[in-house]
Design a protein around this motif. Structure first.
Motif, PDB file in Angstrom:
ATOM      1  N   ASP A  89      21.975 -61.918  30.570  1.00 32.60           N
ATOM      2  CA  ASP A  89      20.917 -62.385  31.147  1.00 32.60           C
ATOM      3  C   ASP A  89      20.685 -63.082  32.064  1.00 32.60           C
ATOM      4  O   ASP A  89      20.330 -63.647  32.827  1.00 32.60           O
ATOM      5  CB  ASP A  89      21.494 -63.794  30.798  1.00 32.60           C
ATOM      6  N   GLU A  90      20.885 -61.708  32.510  1.00 30.25           N
ATOM      7  CA  GLU A  90      19.834 -61.644  34.440  1.00 30.25           C
ATOM      8  C   GLU A  90      18.914 -60.666  34.277  1.00 30.25           C
ATOM      9  O   GLU A  90      18.671 -59.835  33.232  1.00 30.25           O
ATOM     10  CB  GLU A  90      21.054 -60.659  35.358  1.00 30.25           C
ATOM     11  N   GLU A  91      18.128 -61.302  35.781  1.00 29.84           N
ATOM     12  CA  GLU A  91      16.907 -59.847  35.668  1.00 29.84           C
ATOM     13  C   GLU A  91      17.071 -58.602  36.377  1.00 29.84           C
ATOM     14  O   GLU A  91      17.183 -59.049  38.074  1.00 29.84           O
ATOM     15  CB  GLU A  91      16.155 -60.927  35.797  1.00 29.84           C
ATOM     16  N   LYS A  92      17.886 -58.127  36.809  1.00 24.76           N
ATOM     17  CA  LYS A  92      19.207 -56.790  37.852  1.00 24.76           C
ATOM     18  C   LYS A  92      17.767 -56.046  37.522  1.00 24.76           C
ATOM     19  O   LYS A  92      17.681 -54.821  36.207  1.00 24.76           O
ATOM     20  CB  LYS A  92      20.616 -56.710  36.665  1.00 24.76           C
ATOM     21  N   LYS A  93      18.016 -55.558  38.405  1.00 25.21           N
ATOM     22  CA  LYS A  93      16.200 -54.708  38.336  1.00 25.21           C
ATOM     23  C   LYS A  93      17.662 -52.944  38.832  1.00 25.21           C
ATOM     24  O   LYS A  93      18.930 -53.581  39.908  1.00 25.21           O
ATOM     25  CB  LYS A  93      15.639 -54.780  39.769  1.00 25.21           C
ATOM     26  N   VAL A  94      17.454 -52.009  38.594  1.00 27.38           N
ATOM     27  CA  VAL A  94      18.007 -50.886  38.315  1.00 27.38           C
ATOM     28  C   VAL A  94      18.446 -50.366  39.741  1.00 27.38           C
ATOM     29  O   VAL A  94      16.807 -50.757  40.617  1.00 27.38           O
ATOM     30  CB  VAL A  94      18.215 -50.197  37.674  1.00 27.38           C
ATOM     31  N   PRO A  95      18.791 -49.843  40.001  1.00 22.35           N
ATOM     32  CA  PRO A  95      19.504 -48.969  41.778  1.00 22.35           C
ATOM     33  C   PRO A  95      17.897 -47.933  41.959  1.00 22.35           C
ATOM     34  O   PRO A  95      17.968 -47.722  40.698  1.00 22.35           O
ATOM     35  CB  PRO A  95      20.404 -48.778  41.741  1.00 22.35           C
ATOM     36  N   VAL A  96      17.700 -48.055  43.087  1.00 24.81           N
ATOM     37  CA  VAL A  96      16.881 -47.017  43.083  1.00 24.81           C
ATOM     38  C   VAL A  96      15.226 -47.399  43.040  1.00 24.81           C
ATOM     39  O   VAL A  96      14.210 -47.431  44.497  1.00 24.81           O
ATOM     40  CB  VAL A  96      17.300 -45.714  43.409  1.00 24.81           C
ATOM     41  N   LEU A  97      14.821 -47.634  42.029  1.00 21.37           N
ATOM     42  CA  LEU A  97      13.620 -47.299  40.964  1.00 21.37           C
ATOM     43  C   LEU A  97      13.359 -48.412  40.496  1.00 21.37           C
ATOM     44  O   LEU A  97      12.269 -48.674  40.132  1.00 21.37           O
ATOM     45  CB  LEU A  97      14.072 -46.228  40.334  1.00 21.37           C
ATOM     46  N   GLY A  98      14.402 -49.912  40.300  1.00 23.42           N
ATOM     47  CA  GLY A  98      13.642 -50.527  39.714  1.00 23.42           C
ATOM     48  C   GLY A  98      12.476 -52.069  40.035  1.00 23.42           C
ATOM     49  O   GLY A  98      12.025 -52.385  39.291  1.00 23.42           O
ATOM     50  N   ASP A  99      11.748 -51.989  42.223  1.00 16.02           N
ATOM     51  CA  ASP A  99      10.821 -52.312  42.063  1.00 16.02           C
ATOM     52  C   ASP A  99      10.157 -51.645  41.731  1.00 16.02           C
ATOM     53  O   ASP A  99       9.119 -52.503  41.485  1.00 16.02           O
ATOM     54  CB  ASP A  99      11.205 -52.336  44.252  1.00 16.02           C
ATOM     55  N   HIS A 100       9.872 -50.174  41.402  1.00 14.62           N
ATOM     56  CA  HIS A 100       8.578 -49.320  41.163  1.00 14.62           C
ATOM     57  C   HIS A 100       7.939 -49.853  39.791  1.00 14.62           C
ATOM     58  O   HIS A 100       6.969 -49.755  39.417  1.00 14.62           O
ATOM     59  CB  HIS A 100       9.083 -48.424  42.008  1.00 14.62           C
TER      60      HIS A 100
END
Length: 108
Positions: A89-100
């Protein structure tokens, strides 16, 4: 305190990580009743799916099997990290590209 937004959108978020077809189904399910948690994970899954297609169509074709295999492992690791985020239940962005992914697909 339990996050009801995450609880309500968890099934749709999990569906979004089941191939690119699952991402399309999750998008359709989330279109009418927008759930922020589900939308977050649909954007992440869409980005991972596009990376997969780029790997299959471009990397394998022009850079060879070894490069395609290495990129494929990287994409698989991103997928596992994202799926674990949904399960927890987390909004975990994937490394490197999640913000993009969040920026590029912000209209979803």
């Amino acid at each position: 305190m339990e996050n009801t937004t995450a609880k309500d959108g968890k099934v749709i978020a999990i569906i979004s990580y089941i191939t690119i077809i699952g991402t399309l189904i999750a998008y359709i399910l989330n279109k009418d009743k927008k759930n922020y948690f589900a939308s977050f994970h649909i954007r992440q899954a869409l980005g991972i799916g596009i990376l997969y297609l780029i790997n299959q169509w471009i990397i394998y074709a022009y850079m060879g099997r070894t490069a395609g295999w290495a990129v494929g492992i990287f994409i698989f690791v991103l997928w596992v990290i994202a799926l674990i985020g949904v399960i927890q239940d987390e909004e975990k962005k994937v490394p490197v590209l999640g913000d993009h992914f969040q920026e590029w697909f912000k209209n979803i």
